[in-house]
Each structure stands twice: as structure tokens, then as C-alpha cells.
Write a protein that holds these residues in place. Structure first.
Motif: not given
Length: 337
Positions: A251-274
Motif C-alpha cells: 500500500n505504498h501508493d495509498k500511504n503516500y496519498a494519505y501523507s499528502q493530506e497533511l499539505s506538506g506540514d510534518k512538524r511535530l511539536d510534542m515530545p518525540v523519542l527515537f
């Protein structure tokens, strides 16, 4: 407290889950990947549940005691995120912390990106932000010193394309013997692979993962998984088969389309741990640029390096649990009252 079982049933989906800790505790959801179960988080569930969190790990769709579907499209991220929204609604209210690994990582990144109103913080093991956009987003970050483009055009991600081109072959060779597959997969990391191409880079050239005889019969790696747990994984995979588990890759194409619903804004201001797996040579974040999009979009980011392979939560549970709890109590400011 002991780990307990539960089920959330709605009109569209059933999620089986494991949980530990008081029902009133702050919730932490643990989302597994391929080809695992909620059981993958057994060490984390017990550790967090017994200090007062409500730790919840679902079997993802296609796995364990959750619903199995017969169409590739049923395993797109849009459907999976909806499962998590239903689970969240049924098991409490307010914001929660979401922790993912492998294919569970795109799920928790999507929860944070598309539904930040219910995400206090997000943590990921091995897979940084980016994979939720589809596999093509990963190719520019391949380390070409290890994977020369002429020889390895898709780098270590070659195996993802094998699913798309030869799905039935991949499914059949894995279903030959799921117990052998579990033993072959769940193995600790080793520094011997540093700087060398991963085996996943030649999956298409080899015509599959294992061939028609299925996985090799290797001794179990008890540093990662017990014999009893391996049999539990194998029984679930035997019962459900690999159509659902492998369809997550379709489902890479569908997942890409879903990501594009964000209008390019992928900033996360909450705490993130990696958590970086130093010996994870597929999700290779230590000597590549794979983690850069996450660093650019997550200003409140904590990074931890663990000398482990891909199955980090099971191989090095003490390091993962300690890092997670320190982050929860500190940067994330999400602790038991």
C-alpha cells in the motif's frame, strides 16, 4: 501486576490486545510490526504496568486475535490508523503516548501527524519518520558507500519491491514453516554487519527470501525469544497466514496519498523519542541520512543509541525500558501521579 488480555469490537474491526497496569493509569500504547504480535512488547508491558502506567499493546490487523482481511487495500495506513482510534476511544480518553516498532512505527507517526489531539508524545524503535510516506521516500537516504546504485538501485529496501512484484511467492515461502521463520528472524544484532550490505538488498536477485523449501532450520536465539514465545508467534502466523501480514507492504501508493493530506506540514511539536539500533542494517539510521527528516520536523526530540539489532524491544528490554521511562518522566513530562 500480570499481563491481561482484552478485546475491542466495533462494527468495522476487532482488536485483540494485551495490557498491564491499573486502568486509571496514564496510557501508553505499543504498536508492533511485521511479523509480530502484541506479545513482542511483553517486557515493556510488564515494566510500565508495574510502575502505574496502563500499557496496552494490540495485535495489529492481520495478526493474532485481531481481524484478518482478504484485500491488500484493507492494510493501508488509513485503515490501520482508524483501528487505533477505535482502540483509543474504547480504552480511555484524553491524550496518550504512542510507541511503535517496524511497521508499527509508521502507525504511531501517523497518529501524531494526523491526530495530534490524542497524542501526548510519540516514541519509535528503529524506524524514523518518513516510512509512513511509502518506500520511495526512503531510497534517497540509502548509503551509497555501502550500496552502490548500479548494483543496488533500491539499497537495503529491495525486499519491499519483491512483495509488490512477487507477492504470492513471498507468501508461500513464509508459510512453509512459520516456526522455522520465527527462529530465523528473531535473532540478536551483531557488529560484524557494520558497513556491509544487508541480505534484504538482494531479495529480488535471489528470487525470494528463502526459496521453495522455506526458512532454514536454525537454533533458536534465546537472547531474543524463548521457545514458548516462539511457538506462540508461530501458532498465530500458522493460523492467520501471511496474506495480511505481507499486505502491509502493498500500500505504498495509498500511504503516500494519505501523507499528502497533511499539505506538506510534518512538524511535530510534542515530545518525540527515537531509539537507534546500532546493528539494525535495514533500518540503518546510524550511518545514513534516514533520520534527518525526523530531526528536521521534531524539535523536541530525544535520541538513544542501543547496541542491538532490529528486534530491540526483545533483545535489549532493560535498555529500552530504562530509556522510555527516563523520557516519560523527564522530557515528556508524562508520569504516574
Amino acid at each position: 501486576m500480570d499481563i491481561e488480555e482484552g478485546t475491542v469490537k466495533t462494527g468495522r474491526h476487532t482488536s485483540g490486545y494485551l495490557a498491564c497496569g491499573p486502568s486509571s493509569g496514564p496510557r501508553v500504547y505499543f504498536v508492533h510490526g511485521w511479523p509480530e504480535l502484541s506479545l513482542s512488547w511483553r517486557h515493556q508491558l510488564y515494566a510500565l504496568g508495574n510502575v502505574g502506567f496502563r500499557a496496552i499493546a494490540p495485535d495489529m490487523r492481520g495478526y493474532g486475535k485481531s481481524s484478518v482481511y482478504d484485500s491488500h487495500g484493507d492494510y493501508a495506513q488509513t485503515e490501520i490508523v482508524e483501528d487505533m482510534l477505535e482502540l483509543h476511544e474504547a480504552t480511555g480518553d484524553g491524550k496518550a503516548v504512542w510507541v511503535g516498532h517496524d511497521w508499527g512505527s509508521p502507525v504511531v507517526w501517523n497518529m501524531a501527524l494526523h491526530h495530534p489531539q490524542i497524542v501526548h508524545g510519540v516514541a519509535s524503535l528503529c524506524v524514523p519518520m518518513g516510512f509512513e510516506e511509502g518506500v520511495e521516500a526512503l531510497i534517497p537516504h540509502v548509503n551509497r558507500d555501502i550500496y552502490p546504485e548500479a548494483e543496488y538501485p533500491k539499497g537495503q529496501w529491495d525486499y519491499q519491491y519483491f512483495y509488490q512484484e512477487s507477492f504470492e511467492v513471498a507468501q508461500s515461502e513464509m508459510e512453509v514453516d512459520p516456526y522455522r521463520l520465527v527462529k530465523a528472524l528473531f535473532r540478536k544484532g551483531s557488529p560484524e554487519g557494520v558497513g556491509k550490505p544487508a541480505g534484504t538488498a538482494v531479495t529480488r536477485k535471489n528470487g525470494g527470501w528463502f526459496g521453495q523449501d522455506g526458512p532454514p532450520d536454525l537454533p533458536i536465539d534465546l537472547d531474543v525469544i524463548s521457545s514458548e514465545d516462539a511457538k506462540t508467534f508461530a501458532a498465530a502466523l500458522s493460523r492467520n497466514g501471511f496474506f495480511g501480514a505481507n499486505s502491509w507492504y502493498m500500500n505504498h501508493d495509498k500511504n503516500y496519498a494519505y501523507s499528502q493530506e497533511l499539505s506538506g506540514d510534518k512538524r511535530l511539536d510534542m515530545p518525540v523519542l527515537f531509539f537507534h539500533g546500532e546493528y539494525d542494517f535495514v533500518c540503518q539510521t546510524v550511518n545514513s541520512t534516514l533520520a534527518e527528516p525526523m530531526r528536521e520536523n521534531c524539535p523536541d526530540l530525544v535520541e538513544i543509541y542501543v547496541k542491538a539489532g532490529h528486534w530491540m524491544a526483545q533483545e535489549k528490554p532493560m535498555e529500552v525500558n530504562a530509556g522510555l521511562m527516563k523520557w516519560l518522566a523527564g522530557t515528556a513530562d508524562y508520569w504516574v501521579n
